[in-house]
Scaffold this motif. Structure first.
Motif, PDB file in Angstrom:
ATOM      1  N   GLY A  29      -3.153   3.659   6.197  1.00 39.51           N
ATOM      2  CA  GLY A  29      -4.456   4.128   5.735  1.00 39.51           C
ATOM      3  C   GLY A  29      -4.674   5.602   5.971  1.00 39.51           C
ATOM      4  O   GLY A  29      -5.747   6.135   5.659  1.00 39.51           O
ATOM      5  N   ARG A  30      -3.650   6.293   6.479  1.00 47.56           N
ATOM      6  CA  ARG A  30      -3.761   7.716   6.768  1.00 47.56           C
ATOM      7  C   ARG A  30      -2.570   8.461   6.165  1.00 47.56           C
ATOM      8  O   ARG A  30      -1.477   7.905   6.056  1.00 47.56           O
ATOM      9  CB  ARG A  30      -3.804   7.963   8.287  1.00 47.56           C
ATOM     10  CG  ARG A  30      -5.027   7.330   8.972  1.00 47.56           C
ATOM     11  CD  ARG A  30      -4.941   7.464  10.485  1.00 47.56           C
ATOM     12  NE  ARG A  30      -3.865   6.625  11.038  1.00 47.56           N
ATOM     13  CZ  ARG A  30      -3.988   5.347  11.331  1.00 47.56           C
ATOM     14  NH1 ARG A  30      -5.137   4.716  11.135  1.00 47.56           N
ATOM     15  NH2 ARG A  30      -2.975   4.659  11.827  1.00 47.56           N
ATOM     16  N   ARG A  54       0.845  -1.200   0.000  1.00 44.73           N
ATOM     17  CA  ARG A  54       0.000   0.000   0.000  1.00 44.73           C
ATOM     18  C   ARG A  54       0.876   1.244   0.000  1.00 44.73           C
ATOM     19  O   ARG A  54       1.916   1.280   0.679  1.00 44.73           O
ATOM     20  CB  ARG A  54      -0.911   0.031   1.224  1.00 44.73           C
ATOM     21  CG  ARG A  54      -1.810  -1.182   1.384  1.00 44.73           C
ATOM     22  CD  ARG A  54      -2.607  -1.117   2.675  1.00 44.73           C
ATOM     23  NE  ARG A  54      -3.594  -0.037   2.659  1.00 44.73           N
ATOM     24  CZ  ARG A  54      -4.324   0.329   3.713  1.00 44.73           C
ATOM     25  NH1 ARG A  54      -4.145  -0.282   4.875  1.00 44.73           N
ATOM     26  NH2 ARG A  54      -5.200   1.286   3.614  1.00 44.73           N
TER      27      ARG A  54
END
Length: 357
Positions: free
Chosen positions: A181-182, A176
């Protein structure tokens, strides 16, 4: 019985790094046995690698292991190993883009790739990350040349240019671009950006740690600063999904600050010592952060989007990453073949599985 084992070896400079290059067939296939050989030849167990060919700085404690391509489309495999001579650890979790610059020339001269008339394109499978990288090597009259007019900061003189192209670099280790996720995480009261593009890194505003990102590498000697940066790095690593970041060299911590000429001032750590220049893979990650809205880097530099050059100021000068749609990141490096022959591993350092082979 001879108490030493001779292993064919080529020492090469790749970008601002240097280290031994081995053909995979000349090393044990078992990772534990291979690592024992590498620690022996590099001088593991001593800060300066005094009993081997390693040194007192991470940029010269690097190893490249090259073999035929094992995935579709790849000309060669490249496994990178960071040898931590002080601790006696071999870490294959990261890639190294500077050593990568020498992979193409080495592969051509080793007979793994046939040279073209003027420029030879080598598609490299980085075993550490599973990513494919393209290298373009100058081969006038079908032979590798190291002489040319290209200049890179951190290396004296000029040499033949080698272009590295990183397509789809996102998620090199974690899968990723933003592993947590931030775009921003807060650790121990400090904002950080965790990003993975060619190399997992943790970006920190230099000012938040009382720095300017204009320091010389030798300025980072304060034990409290080093401990705080390492604590931030370890926690960032956990957030990124690494099970034991304290025993790994990733993520790499990076201090960033505004710069008057260029895009950012950066100070890149490996992970404990400040790099005298800048890692290529780290530069790709920093540049990618600059065009990823919401990251600390993007907030610092303003709105940028490919195609755009990202100029990163480091202790030895500047490194330019050209970001193009695709996405593709391009970096120019140089390399040089320095030595070829045999390096010796001590039998006393090796496990019985190696000695019986």
């Amino acid at each position: 019985m001879n108490d030493q084992i001779a292993i064919p070896c080529v020492v090469m400079r790749g970008g601002t790094s240097r280290g031994p290059f081995f053909l995979a067939r000349d090393l044990p296939t078992d990772p534990r046995a291979r690592d024992a050989v590498l620690l022996s030849v590099m001088g593991g167990g001593h800060d300066l690698g005094i009993d081997g060919i390693g040194g007192g700085n991470a940029v010269i404690n690097k190893v490249a292991i090259i073999g035929p391509g094992s995935v579709p489309g790849a000309d060669v495999d490249y496994l990178f190993a960071q040898v931590r001579v002080r601790e006696g650890i071999v870490d294959t979790s990261p890639n190294c883009g500077n050593m990568l610059a020498a992979v193409g020339p080495f592969a051509i001269e080793a007979g793994l790739v046939t040279a073209a008339a003027e420029r030879t394109h080598v598609r490299i499978h980085n075993v550490n990350t599973g990513k494919l990288i393209d290298a373009t090597v100058a081969t006038p009259r079908g032979q590798v040349t190291y002489e040319g007019e290209a200049r890179i900061d951190g290396v004296p003189g000029t040499a033949a240019p080698i272009e590295l192209s990183f397509p789809n670099a996102a998620g090199a280790r974690t899968g990723r671009l933003l592993p947590t996720g931030r775009t921003v995480d807060r650790i121990d009261g400090i904002d950080v950006t965790c990003i993975d593009a060619a190399m997992p890194v943790m970006l920190v505003r230099a000012a938040d740690l009382g720095c300017s990102a204009r320091e010389a590498p030798s300025d980072f000697t304060d034990s409290r600063f080093r401990a705080r940066l390492e604590n931030l790095r370890i926690e960032a690593g956990r957030l990124m999904g690494f099970p034991n970041p304290a025993a790994m060299v990733i993520p790499k911590p990076v201090l960033i600050a505004p710069v008057s000429e260029g895009t950012l001032n950066v100070r890149y750590f490996m992970p404990h010592d400040c790099h005298s220049a800048l890692a290529v893979t780290g530069a790709v990650a920093i540049a990618t952060a600059c065009v990823t809205p919401g990251t600390l880097a993007a907030d610092m530099v303003g709105s940028l989007a490919p195609p755009v050059p990202i100029t990163l100021a480091h202790p030895s000068g500047q490194l330019v990453v050209r970001l193009e749609p695709g996405p593709v990141a391009r970096v120019q490096r140089t390399a040089r073949r320095i030595f070829e022959g045999h390096v010796f591993a001590r039998r006393a350092h090796l496990p019985q599985s190696v000695l019986a082979a």
